[in-house]
Write a protein that holds these residues in place. Structure first.
Motif, short mmCIF file in Angstrom:
data_model
loop_
_atom_site.label_atom_id
_atom_site.label_comp_id
_atom_site.label_asym_id
_atom_site.label_seq_id
_atom_site.Cartn_x
_atom_site.Cartn_y
_atom_site.Cartn_z
N LEU A 78 -6.54 36.77 5.69
CA LEU A 78 -7.07 37.51 6.84
C LEU A 78 -7.92 36.59 7.72
CD1 LEU A 78 -7.49 40.12 8.39
CD2 LEU A 78 -9.34 40.70 6.82
N TYR A 79 -8.72 35.71 7.09
CA TYR A 79 -9.52 34.75 7.85
C TYR A 79 -8.62 33.84 8.70
CZ TYR A 79 -12.41 30.64 8.80
OH TYR A 79 -13.06 29.60 9.41
N VAL A 80 -7.56 33.32 8.10
CA VAL A 80 -6.62 32.46 8.83
C VAL A 80 -5.98 33.24 9.98
CG1 VAL A 80 -4.46 31.15 8.66
CG2 VAL A 80 -6.17 30.99 6.84
N LEU A 81 -5.63 34.50 9.73
CA LEU A 81 -5.03 35.33 10.77
C LEU A 81 -5.99 35.54 11.93
CD1 LEU A 81 -2.72 37.13 11.78
CD2 LEU A 81 -3.74 39.02 10.47
N VAL A 82 -7.25 35.80 11.64
CA VAL A 82 -8.25 36.01 12.70
C VAL A 82 -8.37 34.77 13.57
CG1 VAL A 82 -10.71 36.35 13.17
CG2 VAL A 82 -9.56 37.76 11.45
N GLN A 83 -8.50 33.59 12.94
CA GLN A 83 -8.63 32.35 13.70
C GLN A 83 -7.39 32.08 14.54
OE1 GLN A 83 -11.52 30.74 13.77
NE2 GLN A 83 -12.40 32.08 12.22
N THR A 84 -6.23 32.29 13.93
CA THR A 84 -4.96 32.04 14.64
C THR A 84 -4.78 33.01 15.80
OG1 THR A 84 -3.98 31.30 12.54
CG2 THR A 84 -2.47 31.80 14.34
N PHE A 85 -5.13 34.27 15.58
CA PHE A 85 -4.98 35.28 16.63
C PHE A 85 -5.86 34.97 17.84
CE2 PHE A 85 -6.01 39.41 18.57
CZ PHE A 85 -4.73 39.88 18.84
N ILE A 86 -7.09 34.52 17.59
CA ILE A 86 -7.99 34.17 18.70
C ILE A 86 -7.39 33.05 19.54
CG2 ILE A 86 -10.25 33.21 19.30
CD1 ILE A 86 -11.38 34.61 16.84
N VAL A 87 -6.89 32.00 18.87
CA VAL A 87 -6.28 30.88 19.60
C VAL A 87 -5.00 31.33 20.30
CG1 VAL A 87 -5.20 28.61 19.35
CG2 VAL A 87 -7.29 29.15 18.09
N PHE A 88 -4.22 32.17 19.66
CA PHE A 88 -2.96 32.66 20.22
C PHE A 88 -3.19 33.46 21.50
CE2 PHE A 88 0.46 35.86 20.46
CZ PHE A 88 1.57 35.02 20.47
N LEU A 143 1.58 39.46 4.19
CA LEU A 143 1.83 39.86 5.58
C LEU A 143 0.96 39.06 6.54
CD1 LEU A 143 2.99 41.77 7.75
CD2 LEU A 143 1.15 43.38 7.19
N PHE A 144 -0.35 38.94 6.23
CA PHE A 144 -1.25 38.18 7.09
C PHE A 144 -0.80 36.73 7.21
CE2 PHE A 144 -4.83 41.22 5.59
CZ PHE A 144 -4.41 42.16 6.50
N GLY A 145 -0.37 36.15 6.06
CA GLY A 145 0.10 34.77 6.07
C GLY A 145 1.34 34.59 6.93
N SER A 146 2.26 35.54 6.87
CA SER A 146 3.48 35.46 7.67
C SER A 146 3.18 35.57 9.16
CB SER A 146 4.45 36.57 7.24
OG SER A 146 4.80 36.44 5.89
N LEU A 147 2.28 36.51 9.52
CA LEU A 147 1.90 36.65 10.93
C LEU A 147 1.22 35.38 11.45
CD1 LEU A 147 0.51 40.31 10.93
CD2 LEU A 147 2.65 39.51 11.94
N SER A 148 0.36 34.79 10.62
CA SER A 148 -0.33 33.56 11.01
C SER A 148 0.68 32.43 11.23
CB SER A 148 -1.35 33.15 9.94
OG SER A 148 -2.32 34.15 9.76
N SER A 149 1.63 32.29 10.31
CA SER A 149 2.65 31.23 10.43
C SER A 149 3.47 31.40 11.70
CB SER A 149 3.57 31.25 9.20
OG SER A 149 2.84 30.97 8.03
N PHE A 150 3.84 32.65 12.02
CA PHE A 150 4.61 32.91 13.24
C PHE A 150 3.83 32.48 14.48
CE2 PHE A 150 5.31 35.86 16.81
CZ PHE A 150 6.62 35.52 17.13
N MET A 151 2.57 32.89 14.58
CA MET A 151 1.77 32.55 15.76
C MET A 151 1.50 31.06 15.85
SD MET A 151 -0.91 35.73 16.28
CE MET A 151 -1.40 35.89 14.57
N GLN A 152 1.31 30.40 14.70
CA GLN A 152 1.07 28.97 14.70
C GLN A 152 2.28 28.18 15.19
OE1 GLN A 152 -0.23 28.06 10.71
NE2 GLN A 152 -2.09 29.28 10.91
N ARG A 153 3.47 28.70 14.95
CA ARG A 153 4.68 28.04 15.43
C ARG A 153 4.89 28.22 16.93
NH1 ARG A 153 8.17 26.48 11.31
NH2 ARG A 153 7.57 27.21 9.23
N VAL A 154 4.31 29.30 17.47
CA VAL A 154 4.53 29.62 18.88
C VAL A 154 3.51 28.94 19.79
CG1 VAL A 154 4.53 31.53 20.57
CG2 VAL A 154 5.63 31.83 18.34
N ILE A 155 2.27 28.77 19.32
CA ILE A 155 1.22 28.24 20.18
C ILE A 155 1.46 26.77 20.51
CG2 ILE A 155 -0.51 29.87 19.33
CD1 ILE A 155 -1.64 27.69 17.57
N ASP A 156 0.75 26.31 21.54
CA ASP A 156 0.85 24.91 21.97
C ASP A 156 0.42 23.97 20.85
OD1 ASP A 156 -0.77 22.45 23.32
OD2 ASP A 156 0.92 23.06 24.59
N PRO A 157 1.14 22.85 20.64
CA PRO A 157 0.78 21.92 19.55
C PRO A 157 -0.65 21.41 19.63
CG PRO A 157 2.96 21.41 20.40
CD PRO A 157 2.40 22.46 21.30
#
Length: 317
Positions: A78-88, A143-157
């Protein structure tokens, strides 16, 4: 007396680690700057050791399983998801990422509200079944890990590289206001749960035996689950996720202290957690030259130890 002597030895090792971390590699010309940098690191390590060590001991007693840690509840994911979502959504230059105080409050608030609210509902539907809680927690963690991985692949490198700084446990940029907030919140939790901690020795006998001895088992478990999630949320929001630290230090404490008394187990786990973090960070900084992070080292050792525990348990079956 033997247990107290062991605790004294661990305390001495911890004190030596603090002294070494404070003074090894310090140039006396920059002594004041070094102390301003290292003292908050030490306080953050000790606070994290307390949160992770005590929460893991309590969690293992509640679940009656010595190879589980609170990470199975999905808080790290959930922590990883929160950080990834903010950047996304807002980008890596958002104040919620750049400003450490904002980031800490947002991450901590989301984890506490989500975990407490979610597990309150699950406890009501699962009628207090801890195993049901663990199963759903593991599913949500995936689920949180999968959502984080998806957003990390989409965002700018480039934004992904900036995000990485928040996804690994680090003691390099500990801000004093964040440390103060985390300490105050932790201190407020202690009197809230102090009386219930005394019941843990009885709860090791199992649910039925504890109820027969007068323990309001379901109420205590619900209360302690909430406290465990808050403690892990504090630690994760402060330094980032260290998945296997709790498993490592608590099981080593159980090996050193063959006792059912949680007073000794919690103190020993906290001391071992502090020793692990202090000496580990010292090695990362002074020997490895920051070529890796402490979380990588701890998770590697903890992962191997977890495999050892699994093999050991399988032989006993």
């Amino acid at each position: 007396m033997q247990a107290k002597r062991k605790l004294s030895v661990l305390g001495i090792f911890l004190a030596i680690g603090i002294v070494l971390f404070l003074f090894v590699g310090v140039e006396w010309t920059y002594f004041d700057y070094a102390m301003k940098n290292r003292i908050p690191k030490i306080l953050a390590m000790l606070l994290s050791a307390f949160c992770i060590g005590s929460a893991t001991v309590v969690f293992q007693t509640i679940t009656n399983n010595h190879i589980l840690t609170p990470s199975v509840l999905g808080l790290d994911a959930l922590y990883v998801l929160v950080q990834t979502f903010i950047v996304f959504i807002l980008g890596a230059t958002s104040p919620l990422i750049v400003n450490k105080q904002y980031n800490f409050v947002i991450a901590l608030g989301v984890m506490i509200v989500a975990s407490v609210g979610l597990y309150k509902v699950l406890f009501e539907r699962g009628k207090g079944d801890v195993m049901f809680l663990l199963l759903v927690g593991m599913i949500f963690g995936t689920l949180f890990g999968s959502l984080s991985s998806f957003m990390q692949r989409v965002i700018d490198p480039n934004e992904y590289l900036a995000l990485q700084n928040n996804l690994f446990a680090s003691f390099n940029n500990i801000h004093t206001p964040i440390l103060a907030m985390a300490t105050i919140l932790m201190l407020l939790l202690i009197p809230f749960v102090w009386d219930d901690l005394k019941l843990l020795d009885v709860m090791t006998l199992g649910r039925e035996q504890a109820i027969n001895l007068g323990v309001d088992y379901d109420r205590v478990v619900k209360k302690l689950i909430v406290v465990v999630t808050i403690l892990i949320s504090i630690s994760t929001a402060l330094i980032g996720p260290i998945t296997f630290l709790g498993l490592l230090v608590v099981n080593v404490a159980r090996q050193l202290f063959k006792t059912y008394k949680h007073t000794y187990l919690i103190i020993a786990s906290v001391l071992l957690g502090g020793i692990t973090l202090l000496y580990g960070q010292l090695i990362v900084e002074q020997v490895l030259g920051f070529t890796t992070t402490l979380s990588v080292v701890v998770n590697l050792i903890g992962g191997l130890y977890f495999i050892y525990l699994l093999l050991k348990e399988s032989k006993q079956i």
